[in-house]
Motif scaffolding. Structure first.
Motif, short mmCIF file in Angstrom:
data_model
loop_
_atom_site.label_atom_id
_atom_site.label_comp_id
_atom_site.label_asym_id
_atom_site.label_seq_id
_atom_site.Cartn_x
_atom_site.Cartn_y
_atom_site.Cartn_z
N SER A 95 -1.86 10.84 22.11
CA SER A 95 -0.57 11.28 21.59
C SER A 95 0.36 10.08 21.37
N TYR A 97 -0.59 7.02 20.84
CA TYR A 97 -1.18 6.27 19.72
C TYR A 97 -0.75 6.90 18.40
N GLU A 98 -0.84 8.21 18.31
CA GLU A 98 -0.45 8.92 17.08
C GLU A 98 1.03 8.72 16.79
N LEU A 99 1.86 8.77 17.81
CA LEU A 99 3.30 8.56 17.62
C LEU A 99 3.58 7.14 17.12
N ARG A 100 2.86 6.16 17.64
CA ARG A 100 3.03 4.78 17.20
C ARG A 100 2.61 4.63 15.73
N LEU A 101 1.48 5.27 15.36
CA LEU A 101 1.05 5.23 13.96
C LEU A 101 2.07 5.88 13.04
N LYS A 102 2.62 7.01 13.48
CA LYS A 102 3.64 7.71 12.68
C LYS A 102 4.86 6.82 12.49
N ALA A 103 5.29 6.15 13.55
CA ALA A 103 6.45 5.26 13.45
C ALA A 103 6.18 4.12 12.47
N GLN A 104 4.97 3.57 12.49
CA GLN A 104 4.61 2.50 11.56
C GLN A 104 4.64 3.01 10.13
N ARG A 105 4.10 4.20 9.90
CA ARG A 105 4.10 4.78 8.54
C ARG A 105 5.52 5.07 8.08
N ASP A 106 6.34 5.60 8.98
CA ASP A 106 7.74 5.87 8.64
C ASP A 106 8.47 4.58 8.26
N ASP A 107 8.23 3.51 9.01
CA ASP A 107 8.87 2.22 8.70
C ASP A 107 8.46 1.73 7.31
#
Length: 166
Positions: A95, A97-107
């Motif tokens: 979870s 890891y997924e949140l970190r990926l989402k934050a990178q995509r949002d950035d």
């Protein structure tokens, strides 16, 4: 799967029966028969991309993410190693890891949007500058117009210039 074939890698595509027409070049199925693959020694350098994937699939469970990065030195393999690492984590770690990926995509999305807005703003400023020069209009009257309104004015002026034969 294909016991009669010694091939390790098979590449399938969708074609007409006579083989003269491809339905699409956007779909291929690559099948790697890993039991047929003899894993080379760790010291041998693998340059063939298909063989590199065969090696990865056969040995990744025995390697650390760092060893995979060193062995293959490729973003695709680094990403694959990260996915394998993520699969082995606890649900809470996955979870995060997924949140970190989402934050990178949002950035990345915010940065792309900012670039698009900057380009539109620069285009509007260029149109305003050109119109001020051509028309001798006060700066404040054009600053309040939208990009679409400015483009319409510019198009009308271009049409008028063409009609006058200038």
């Amino acid at each position: 799967m294909f016991r009669g074939s010694g091939q390790i890698h098979s590449d399938f595509r969708i074609r007409s029966r006579d083989g003269h027409l491809d339905l699409t070049d956007g779909l291929q199925i690559h099948l790697l028969e890993l039991p047929k693959y003899a894993v080379p020694s760790d010291s041998r350098v693998i340059t063939d991309p298909v063989e590199a994937w065969q090696y990865f699939f056969r040995r990744a469970n025995e390697m650390t993410t760092q060893e995979i990065e060193q062995r293959f030195n490729s973003p695709a393999f680094t990403e694959a190693a990260e996915v394998l690492d993520m699969i082995q984590r606890t649900p809470q770690q996955r979870s995060q890891y997924e949140l970190r990926l989402k934050a990178q995509r949002d950035d990345r999305a915010r940065l792309q949007q900012a670039r698009l807005e900057g380009k539109a703003e620069g285009k509007a400023e260029g149109i305003i500058k050109a119109l001020r020069g051509v028309l001798g209009i006060e700066p404040t009257s054009l600053d309040e117009l939208s990009l679409e309104q400015l483009e319409t004015i510019a198009s009308d002026l271009q049409r008028q210039i063409r009609e006058r034969g200038v």
